[in-house]
Design an enzyme around this catalytic site. Sequence first.
Site, PDB file in Angstrom:
ATOM      1  N   HIS A  95       0.818  -1.221   0.000  1.00 21.90           N
ATOM      2  CA  HIS A  95       0.000   0.000   0.000  1.00 21.90           C
ATOM      3  C   HIS A  95       0.845   1.262   0.000  1.00 21.90           C
ATOM      4  O   HIS A  95       0.327   2.346  -0.233  1.00 21.90           O
ATOM      5  CB  HIS A  95      -0.909   0.009   1.237  1.00 21.90           C
ATOM      6  CG  HIS A  95      -1.991  -1.033   1.187  1.00 21.90           C
ATOM      7  ND1 HIS A  95      -3.316  -0.729   0.997  1.00 21.90           N
ATOM      8  CD2 HIS A  95      -1.940  -2.390   1.272  1.00 21.90           C
ATOM      9  CE1 HIS A  95      -4.040  -1.837   0.982  1.00 21.90           C
ATOM     10  NE2 HIS A  95      -3.215  -2.864   1.154  1.00 21.90           N
TER      11      HIS A  95
ATOM     12  N   ASP B 111       3.557   9.431  -0.559  1.00 21.29           N
ATOM     13  CA  ASP B 111       2.423   8.600  -0.117  1.00 21.29           C
ATOM     14  C   ASP B 111       2.142   7.550  -1.183  1.00 21.29           C
ATOM     15  O   ASP B 111       2.163   7.865  -2.380  1.00 21.29           O
ATOM     16  CB  ASP B 111       1.179   9.498   0.073  1.00 21.29           C
ATOM     17  CG  ASP B 111       0.299   9.010   1.217  1.00 21.29           C
ATOM     18  OD1 ASP B 111       0.286   7.795   1.459  1.00 21.29           O
ATOM     19  OD2 ASP B 111      -0.359   9.844   1.848  1.00 21.29           O
TER      20      ASP B 111
HETATM   21  O1  F6P Z   1      -0.612   3.043   4.657  1.00 21.85           O
HETATM   22  C1  F6P Z   1       0.060   1.995   5.260  1.00 21.85           C
HETATM   23  C2  F6P Z   1      -0.622   1.535   6.512  1.00 21.85           C
HETATM   24  O2  F6P Z   1      -0.028   0.385   7.035  1.00 21.85           O
HETATM   25  C3  F6P Z   1      -2.035   1.241   6.210  1.00 21.85           C
HETATM   26  O3  F6P Z   1      -2.143   0.024   5.634  1.00 21.85           O
HETATM   27  C4  F6P Z   1      -2.658   1.453   7.528  1.00 21.85           C
HETATM   28  O4  F6P Z   1      -3.981   1.734   7.375  1.00 21.85           O
HETATM   29  C5  F6P Z   1      -1.896   2.651   8.063  1.00 21.85           C
HETATM   30  O5  F6P Z   1      -0.625   2.522   7.495  1.00 21.85           O
HETATM   31  C6  F6P Z   1      -1.917   2.734   9.581  1.00 21.85           C
HETATM   32  O6  F6P Z   1      -0.844   2.120  10.143  1.00 21.85           O
HETATM   33  P1  F6P Z   1      -0.806   1.429  11.561  1.00 21.85           P
HETATM   34  O7  F6P Z   1      -1.378   0.082  11.408  1.00 21.85           O
HETATM   35  O8  F6P Z   1       0.645   1.422  11.903  1.00 21.85           O
HETATM   36  O9  F6P Z   1      -1.600   2.288  12.491  1.00 21.85           O
END
Ligand code: F6P
Length: 471
Positions: free
Chosen positions: A155, A363
Amino acid sequence: MPRLVVVSNRVGIPDGGTRAGGLEVAIRPALKRRGGVWFGWSGKITDEEPGKARTTLVENVSYVTVDMLRDDHEEFYNGFANRVLWPILHYRLDLAEFSRRDLGGYFRVNEYFARNLENLLRPDDVVWVHDYHLIPLARALRDRGHKNKIGFFIHIPCPPPEILTALPNHERLIPALGAYDVIGLQTETDAGNICRYFESECHVRRVEDGAFDFDGRHVRVGVFPVGVETEALARLARRAIETAFVREVLDSLSGRAMIIGVDRLDYSKGIPERLNAFESFLTHFPDWRGKVTYLQITPRSRTGIPEYADIGRVVGETAGRINGKFGEASWTPLRYINKAHSRTALAGLYRAARVGLVTPLRDGMNLVAKEYVAAQNADDPGVLILSRFAGAAQECVAALLVNPYDPEAVGAAINRALGMPLAERRERHAHNFRVLVKNDLTHWAERFLSALEGRPAPAPVQYVPRVASGH
Ligand code: F6P
């Protein structure tokens, strides 16, 4: 149709109190359409050996979760995933803090996930693994003899090999991607970067169908830009703007135009730079003083990591400085809040905002940008100001695309957005909205899973360049 098993670090159990951010927004609807299993961490940290996996069945999806040992969580999540991989994959070598211990924890948790999946997987399940926490998971499953189709979607961005090779032990980690059948990335740039890494560092060759040959295994690399539920969000926003909460916010603006920013508190989001841009806007376009309010919603995130505490301090201080400098007894230029808001509340606020300010320094995609577009009133839409370094800029070409490192340029874009004539706003919005309807969440999941299952895939998204008025 074979069963779908989704694996990610966080699992978004409906009303289970867990939270998976952008990933949850993307996966849950895709999984609900087909049914299946979502496996991952329960969100609980334990000091004792974790018990068995727990299953919660909601409609057609089984959510299977495991707890994590405190040391594992520290080394895997706070350590290697978020203090090494996250900064490096966001091009921030300066912030990476590598330790061999954390790398060990990262592999250990991937093994732990593989061990638990072993009890769950049927031979014909299709497995879809998500995000940078789980790069070696397919390798760990293959070592246990699993021959399932396994896909991986990343992602976040993938930098060029010149940056990836600065990751200590990259030779052990990145080539493990060769155990997947399909590797999905957000943009052509990300996909090009991983292909270059495979060629220069793994010395694997491309075979006829465009896949790479990893010791006889064909690994396809593809571009699958993640979308949002564009039309459903548009409907939600139409209702949400009438809610008491959004009405109250609008009343409190006393007729002023609203600019909105919504981001996790993360250095990749460029929040201090954005606040500086707002300051530049107020400095260079003083006529707007007193006529506009900037609402920045920024839930705290990864609070166990020092860099996140640092960014929190910087943003808080900058916000205070700007309000001190420009504020009046009757006007607060910037409202900075750390509280998370519901999907409905955000949809309503997006629709109410004249400008959506989405300026990450880097991003993978940025779904806030897409949600902002989806939520607009097509007859009188707001303007999206979008960083050229967000994956979404490849599709939302009719946004005002900006360089987030240039506060004066972003400040000028805010002025332009606020003063933009209705016809141009409509034209820009219609262009972006059309693209996002075509490439919505269903399309994303369908294209990825078709590639993984070897079915004919729906046509890829066409990025239609805008002919009119440039940036
Ligand atoms: O964008 C990457 C990501 O891992 C997403 O998949 C997730 O929604 C976001 O970061 C939040 O991250 P964390 O799980 O570390 O709170």
